[in-house]
Design a protein around this motif. Structure first.
Motif, short mmCIF file in Angstrom:
data_model
loop_
_atom_site.label_atom_id
_atom_site.label_comp_id
_atom_site.label_asym_id
_atom_site.label_seq_id
_atom_site.Cartn_x
_atom_site.Cartn_y
_atom_site.Cartn_z
N ASN A 1 4.72 1.72 -9.34
CA ASN A 1 3.68 2.11 -10.29
C ASN A 1 2.45 1.20 -10.20
OD1 ASN A 1 5.33 4.12 -11.15
ND2 ASN A 1 5.78 3.26 -13.15
N LEU A 2 2.70 -0.11 -10.05
CA LEU A 2 1.56 -1.03 -9.95
C LEU A 2 0.79 -0.78 -8.65
CD1 LEU A 2 0.08 -3.30 -11.35
CD2 LEU A 2 1.58 -4.94 -10.19
N ALA A 3 1.50 -0.49 -7.57
CA ALA A 3 0.84 -0.18 -6.30
C ALA A 3 -0.05 1.05 -6.44
CB ALA A 3 1.88 0.04 -5.21
N LEU A 4 0.43 2.08 -7.14
CA LEU A 4 -0.37 3.29 -7.35
C LEU A 4 -1.62 2.98 -8.16
CD1 LEU A 4 2.43 5.89 -8.13
CD2 LEU A 4 0.99 5.81 -6.10
N LYS B 1 -8.82 1.62 -5.65
CA LYS B 1 -9.30 1.35 -4.29
C LYS B 1 -9.12 -0.11 -3.89
CE LYS B 1 -12.66 5.14 -4.27
NZ LYS B 1 -12.14 5.74 -5.49
N GLU B 2 -8.16 -0.81 -4.53
CA GLU B 2 -7.81 -2.17 -4.12
C GLU B 2 -6.66 -2.05 -3.13
OE1 GLU B 2 -7.45 -5.04 -7.29
OE2 GLU B 2 -8.76 -3.85 -8.60
N LEU B 3 -7.01 -1.74 -1.89
CA LEU B 3 -6.03 -1.30 -0.90
C LEU B 3 -5.07 -2.40 -0.47
CD1 LEU B 3 -8.35 0.96 1.29
CD2 LEU B 3 -6.90 1.58 -0.65
N ASP B 4 -5.57 -3.63 -0.34
CA ASP B 4 -4.69 -4.72 0.08
C ASP B 4 -3.60 -4.97 -0.95
OD1 ASP B 4 -6.11 -5.07 2.40
OD2 ASP B 4 -7.39 -6.66 1.59
N SER B 5 -3.98 -4.98 -2.22
CA SER B 5 -2.98 -5.16 -3.28
C SER B 5 -2.02 -3.98 -3.34
CB SER B 5 -3.68 -5.32 -4.63
OG SER B 5 -4.46 -6.49 -4.65
N VAL C 1 -2.50 4.76 1.98
CA VAL C 1 -3.12 3.44 1.98
C VAL C 1 -3.60 3.07 3.38
CG1 VAL C 1 -2.75 0.98 1.57
CG2 VAL C 1 -1.75 2.66 0.03
N TYR C 2 -2.72 3.28 4.38
CA TYR C 2 -3.10 2.94 5.77
C TYR C 2 -4.29 3.77 6.23
CZ TYR C 2 1.08 0.08 6.57
OH TYR C 2 2.04 -0.90 6.54
#
Length: 623
Positions: free
Chosen positions: A273-276, A282-286, A317-318
């Motif tokens: 959920n946090l990754a989503l 748009k904080e892709l690295d996180s 993400v990639y």
């Protein structure tokens, strides 16, 4: 993108007004009517587990005499107490003792509810037959004005939710809240508003989500409880996502994540959920970090995840990072998980078709038999001579086909003998392993550290022996005795104080060179413990003896349980299964040419002594 995981629709009730649940120890008497306990159980639905256990312990303490402990309400309270502690064996033991008379309306409903809780699986859809049974009990309860009708509304609301019928779930959630006598409790209100928010979330009704989110927040502020506040932040994140306020959704997700990090209880869903939330911002690295961490945690915790969804999000993400090589790899994984899921769906459909085909085949066979019967009647009318002639011809054809089929079956059986020997050994293991793990879980949940460590040590040693010894057709007697000793210690920990055991073996026997089939004794020991000692009011004892006579190894197992003739409630087919399986193993190993090995099982009933005696006669094999 709407792939956030919400906690399943589970009613979380933790407290009622004190006046509703007060217990007076001064008036504890064993002759209280059942209605007293019904009233307490009505209000117990909103107690936390610890307070529920304390209350149940006090109620159970009312039953001091042997006669009072034969009451159904006592067995119900004991069932509930052991279930909450996660002690599966004890739960089933007391649940099986629950007998309900025709007029016991409340006890019938409470027993049904306990049955639902025992069978409950939060991650799976509720089977149609279970939903139908809940409906049937609701009708029964409504017609008789049961005190616990509102509890059945709650169970049906949950069943509808798990089956994806959100509108019906909302309806019965409303019925539950409308009819519960505990609606003034803030905890009950929190549960009701939370359920309605989750349903609105599933239906993507943003306006309804906002209405119930505000109510959850209001109750959370009044309760001032960290867990409830964390749950509110989780709901808040979902609402902000649907309102397209991704920055606010991220902040709420962080608060929810940090709560579970604080209590050291992070799981796959928390990281996912946090990754989503990072991906939406748009904080892709996180986002990539937490997606990878989610996958690692799922492997560590052995969690079953939606692989297709996970790799789909990872590929996104990639792609946004411009890392098309890893994006392609992730998309390949999406396809693999998709096809695996489709294959499972197709297999399920094929299984349904097979069942349908078998049913139709049986119908055709019945019709054919009916037609054959009509033909036979016509032949009888035609005359005795014609009947005898046709009968003789049919008999010869039948006999020829029968003998041919029998010969083919014998050829197949001969090929299967070696395989069946291994399969029969494996069939003896799963039930005990499952119950042992459940019992270990119960000990851990009670905080019994020393017992848990001892239990786990004995269990792992026994399990290792089983996995190693089952590879062999024969093992040294020493290893079988060690395995039996471990097994008996485990059972003594499961059923504390229920029985003692004794192993008698002459000192001059060299157990390293005497060979015996592995796991031969355990099924009979299990029968003694779980059937023979089930309803005794004294301490059980099992004696295991070994002797060598005329080049035969004789193993005797004797208990002082109820005996076979006295076990009125036991299923005789179930108890004879171990005998059938063991005899088949002995036949495969020793009795292909002559009867070298056999079983003798008899019931002991003399001089006020009861029990069962098992004698296993084996050829003496020395390595």
């Amino acid at each position: 993108m709407k792939y956030y995981y919400l906690f399943l629709f589970i009613i979380l009730l933790f407290g009622c007004d004190k006046k509703d649940i007060a217990v007076s120890s001064k008036n504890n008497r064993p002759d209280k009517p059942d209605s007293v306990y019904f009233d307490k159980l009505v209000h117990m639905e909103c107690l936390p587990a610890s307070a529920t256990l304390d209350s149940l312990q006090r109620y159970i303490g009312d039953f001091q005499t042997v006669e009072s402990r034969q009451r159904s309400i006592y067995y119900l309270l004991k069932t509930k107490w052991h279930r909450i502690q996660g002690e599966k064996d004890s739960t089933l033991f007391y649940f099986d003792k629950l007998t309900i008379n025709e007029g016991d309306v409340e006890l019938k409903i409470l027993k049904f509810l306990e049955e639902l809780y025992i069978d409950y699986q939060s991650s799976a859809a509720v089977a149609y037959d279970k939903s139908a049974r809940i409906f049937s009990n609701i009708k029964f309860a409504e017609q008789r004005n049961s005190l616990f009708t509102f509890r059945l509304y709650r169970e049906l609301a949950e069943a509808y939710y798990l089956n994806g019928k959100q509108r019906e779930s909302s309806h019965f959630n409303d019925l539950w809240f409308k009819n519960t006598p505990n609606k003034k409790s803030l905890w009950v209100q929190d549960s009701y508003y939370s359920n309605q928010f989750v349903i609105a979330h599933q239906l993507e009704r943003v306006d309804s989500m906002k209405i119930y989110l505000d109510k959850v927040e209001k109750v959370a502020n009044q309760l001032n409880n960290e867990r409830v506040t964390a749950k509110f932040h989780n709901y808040e994140a979902q609402y902000h996502y649907y309102a397209k306020n991704y920055e606010a959704a991220l902040e709420s997700s962080k608060k929810f994540f940090n709560y579970y990090k604080k209590i050291d209880n992070l799981a796959y869903d928390n990281y996912h959920n946090l990754a989503l939330a990072f991906l939406d911002n748009k904080e892709l690295d996180s986002a990539l970090y937490y997606f990878k961490k989610a996958y690692v945690v799922s492997k560590e915790n052995k969690e079953e995840i939606n692989g297709e969804l996970y790799f789909k999000m990872l590929a996104e993400v990639y792609d946004k990072q411009g890392d098309f090589k890893n994006a392609s790899i992730a998309k390949d994984s999406v396809q693999k998980h998709y096809y695996a899921f489709q294959e499972k769906v197709q297999n399920d459909k094929l299984e349904e078709l097979k069942i349908q085909y078998d049913t139709e085949k049986k119908d055709i066979k019945i019709n054919n038999l009916q037609s054959t019967n009509k033909l036979h009647k016509m032949l009888l009318v035609g005359g005795a001579f014609l009947v005898i002639s046709v009968g003789s011809i049919l008999y010869m054809i039948y006999k020829r086909r029968f003998l041919k089929a029998k010969n083919e079956k014998l050829e197949i059986e001969n090929k299967k003998l070696n395989i069946e020997q291994k399969v029969l050994q494996l069939q003896l293991n799963p039930h005990f392993v499952y119950n042992s793990i459940a019992n270990l879980q119960g000990l851990i949940s009670q905080g019994e550290t020393t017992k848990s460590v001892n239990y786990l040590s004995s269990f792992s040693k026994l399990l290792r022996n089983i996995l190693e010894l089952n590879r062999e057709d024969f093992i040294p007697l020493k290893d079988e005795i060690a395995s039996v000793t471990n097994y008996m210690k485990l059972q003594q920990m499961r059923f504390e104080g229920l029985f003692d055991y004794e192993i008698n073996l002459p000192e001059d026997y060299n157990t390293e060179f005497i060979m015996i089939p592995p796991m031969l004794l355990q099924p009979f020991l299990e029968n003694s413990i779980e059937h023979g000692f089930k309803n005794i009011n004294y301490k059980g004892k099992i004696e295991i003896s070994f002797a060598i006579t005329d080049k035969k190894l004789i193993v005797e197992i004797e208990d002082n349980g109820t005996g076979m003739s006295n076990s009125k409630t036991e299923n005789p087919n179930k108890k004879s299964l171990s005998k059938i399986i063991i005899q088949e193993r002995l036949d495969i190993l020793f009795n292909q040419k002559s009867k070298e090995s056999y079983l003798e099982i008899s019931s002991i009933n003399q001089d006020e002594k009861t029990g069962v005696s098992v004698k296993i006669i084996l050829p003496l094999i020395e390595d």
